[in-house]
Design a protein around this motif. Structure first.
Motif, mmCIF file in Angstrom:
data_model
loop_
_atom_site.group_PDB
_atom_site.id
_atom_site.type_symbol
_atom_site.label_atom_id
_atom_site.label_comp_id
_atom_site.label_asym_id
_atom_site.label_seq_id
_atom_site.Cartn_x
_atom_site.Cartn_y
_atom_site.Cartn_z
ATOM 1 N N UNK A 58 -23.491 79.535 91.124
ATOM 2 C CA UNK A 58 -24.292 79.873 89.955
ATOM 3 C C UNK A 58 -25.710 79.372 90.087
ATOM 4 N N UNK A 59 -26.395 79.171 88.971
ATOM 5 C CA UNK A 59 -27.829 78.838 89.029
ATOM 6 C C UNK A 59 -28.079 77.474 89.658
ATOM 7 N N UNK A 60 -28.991 77.383 90.615
ATOM 8 C CA UNK A 60 -29.279 76.082 91.222
ATOM 9 C C UNK A 60 -29.916 75.141 90.210
ATOM 10 N N UNK A 61 -29.558 73.847 90.255
ATOM 11 C CA UNK A 61 -30.144 72.886 89.313
ATOM 12 C C UNK A 61 -31.608 72.636 89.633
ATOM 13 N N UNK A 62 -32.337 72.151 88.649
ATOM 14 C CA UNK A 62 -33.736 71.793 88.866
ATOM 15 C C UNK A 62 -33.871 70.278 88.957
ATOM 16 N N UNK A 63 -34.956 69.835 89.536
ATOM 17 C CA UNK A 63 -35.188 68.395 89.681
ATOM 18 C C UNK A 63 -35.325 67.726 88.321
ATOM 19 N N UNK A 64 -35.793 68.472 87.307
ATOM 20 C CA UNK A 64 -35.941 67.911 85.965
ATOM 21 C C UNK A 64 -34.578 67.541 85.390
ATOM 22 N N UNK A 65 -33.600 68.405 85.596
ATOM 23 C CA UNK A 65 -32.244 68.116 85.133
ATOM 24 C C UNK A 65 -31.653 66.927 85.895
ATOM 25 N N UNK A 66 -31.818 66.934 87.199
ATOM 26 C CA UNK A 66 -31.206 65.907 88.035
ATOM 27 C C UNK A 66 -31.832 64.537 87.809
ATOM 28 N N UNK A 67 -33.091 64.522 87.375
ATOM 29 C CA UNK A 67 -33.778 63.248 87.152
ATOM 30 C C UNK A 67 -33.695 62.785 85.704
ATOM 31 N N UNK A 68 -32.987 63.547 84.852
ATOM 32 C CA UNK A 68 -32.683 63.057 83.532
ATOM 33 C C UNK A 68 -33.670 63.379 82.431
ATOM 34 N N UNK A 69 -34.534 64.388 82.623
ATOM 35 C CA UNK A 69 -35.389 64.816 81.522
ATOM 36 C C UNK A 69 -34.612 65.735 80.580
ATOM 37 N N UNK A 70 -35.256 66.144 79.512
ATOM 38 C CA UNK A 70 -34.610 67.077 78.586
ATOM 39 C C UNK A 70 -33.399 66.441 77.937
ATOM 40 N N UNK A 71 -32.291 67.143 77.947
ATOM 41 C CA UNK A 71 -31.078 66.635 77.297
ATOM 42 C C UNK A 71 -30.176 65.864 78.270
ATOM 43 N N UNK A 72 -30.684 65.543 79.459
ATOM 44 C CA UNK A 72 -29.941 64.764 80.463
ATOM 45 C C UNK A 72 -28.686 65.490 80.951
ATOM 46 N N UNK A 73 -28.681 66.804 80.858
ATOM 47 C CA UNK A 73 -27.544 67.595 81.325
ATOM 48 C C UNK A 73 -27.984 68.530 82.427
ATOM 49 N N UNK A 74 -27.086 68.785 83.374
ATOM 50 C CA UNK A 74 -27.291 69.860 84.338
ATOM 51 C C UNK A 74 -26.587 71.090 83.775
ATOM 52 N N UNK A 75 -27.361 72.094 83.400
ATOM 53 C CA UNK A 75 -26.796 73.298 82.800
ATOM 54 C C UNK A 75 -26.210 74.167 83.905
ATOM 55 N N UNK A 76 -24.909 74.348 83.896
ATOM 56 C CA UNK A 76 -24.263 75.048 85.009
ATOM 57 C C UNK A 76 -24.126 76.547 84.761
ATOM 58 N N UNK A 77 -24.841 77.060 83.789
ATOM 59 C CA UNK A 77 -24.821 78.499 83.536
ATOM 60 C C UNK A 77 -26.162 78.922 82.929
ATOM 61 N N UNK A 78 -26.458 80.193 83.050
ATOM 62 C CA UNK A 78 -27.563 80.813 82.337
ATOM 63 C C UNK A 78 -26.968 81.763 81.299
ATOM 64 N N UNK A 79 -27.774 82.193 80.370
ATOM 65 C CA UNK A 79 -27.343 83.171 79.375
ATOM 66 C C UNK A 79 -28.106 84.469 79.573
ATOM 67 N N UNK A 80 -27.576 85.531 79.022
ATOM 68 C CA UNK A 80 -28.263 86.807 79.139
ATOM 69 C C UNK A 80 -27.815 87.793 78.086
ATOM 70 N N UNK A 81 -28.564 88.863 77.987
ATOM 71 C CA UNK A 81 -28.226 89.984 77.113
ATOM 72 C C UNK A 81 -28.115 91.220 77.988
ATOM 73 N N UNK A 82 -26.974 91.858 77.942
ATOM 74 C CA UNK A 82 -26.752 93.080 78.724
ATOM 75 C C UNK A 82 -26.896 94.306 77.835
#
Length: 207
Positions: free
Chosen positions: A137-161
Motif C-alpha cells: 500500500x502507500x509508502x510511509x512518509x518521514x513525517x509519520x515515522x518521526x512522530x509529527x501529526x497524530x504520531x500514526x503511520x496511516x496504512x491506507x489512503x482514501x478515495x472516491x470512485x
C-alpha cells in the motif's frame, strides 16, 4: 503526439492552498521525465477551482493545513470535474486524521458526493501497481515515522470512485512536504521517494 502533461495546483478561496513549495511539483515532473516518456510542461500551473479552465486538465493537486470551505461555484466545479473523469490528488499537510483540514475537507466531500463516498482504498488497488510496485500500500512518509501529526503511520489512503475509476485520491500522509525538495538532491536518497508520485500521475493520465 499527446499534449504535454501539466501539473495543476488548485487555488481555493479558503485555507492555504499554496502551503507546499513549488519544488514539489517540479520534483514529480522531473521523475516523470526520468522514468517515463510522458511529455511534460516543466512548470506547474495554478488554476482557480471556480474557473472553467479547470476542465482543460486531467489532473489537479489540492493541499493545505487550514479550513477547507468551498464556495458554491467551487463545490459545483469540483463535483462536476470529478464526475466528468478528472482526477484530484488531495494531501493533508497536517498529516493527521482529525485536524482542521481533514475534518473540513471530508465534510466538503460529503456535501459533494454524499455520505460514505470517501472510502478506504485496498492495497490491491491499481494505483499501487500502476508503474512501480507497492504491495504494502502507500509508502510511509518521514513525517509519520518521526512522530509529527497524530504520531500514526496511516496504512491506507482514501478515495472516491466514479464508475469504477478513482476520481479523488485523499492522503493524510503529507506527501507534498515529503517531496518538497530540489530534484537534484534525489541522488542522495537510498531509494527515490517520489516513485509513488509517478504512480499517481500515471493513474490520473491512463486509468
Amino acid at each position: 503526439m499527446p499534449a504535454p502533461f501539466t501539473f495543476v495546483r488548485l487555488q481555493y478561496r479558503s485555507g492555504d492552498w499554496n502551503g507546499v513549495d513549488e519544488r514539489m511539483p517540479t520534483n514529480l515532473l522531473h521523475s516523470l521525465i526520468q522514468y517515463t516518456e510522458v511529455p511534460v510542461v516543466q512548470k506547474e500551473k495554478v488554476v482557480a477551482l471556480d474557473s472553467a479552465e479547470l476542465f482543460r486538465y486531467p489532473f489537479c493537486y489540492l493541499s493545505g493545513h487550514r479550513l477547507v470551505q468551498f464556495s458554491a461555484a467551487e463545490k459545483k466545479n469540483f463535483t462536476q470535474y470529478v464526475r466528468n473523469g478528472g482526477f484530484v490528488f488531495v494531501d493533508d499537510c497536517n498529516h493527521d486524521i482529525d485536524g482542521l483540514f481533514a475534518r473540513s475537507f471530508e465534510e466538503q466531500m460529503r456535501q459533494c458526493f454524499g455520505a460514505g463516498a470517501l472510502k478506504k482504498i485496498p492495497k490491491t488497488h491499481a494505483i499501487y501497481s500502476q508503474f512501480f510496485q507497492f504491495p504494502e500500500g502507500p509508502p510511509p512518509t518521514s513525517f509519520e515515522l518521526n512522530g509529527w501529526g497524530d504520531d500514526l503511520v496511516h496504512d491506507y489512503l482514501k478515495g472516491i470512485e466514479i464508475n469504477g475509476r478513482l476520481g479523488v485520491l485523499y492522503s493524510n500522509k503529507d506527501y507534498g512536504c515529503e517531496w518538497d525538495y530540489d530534484f537534484r538532491n534525489k541522488r542522495f536518497l537510498a531509494e527515490d521517494n517520489t516513485k509513488f508520485g509517478v504512480n499517481i500521475l500515471l493513474y490520473a493520465l491512463t486509468a
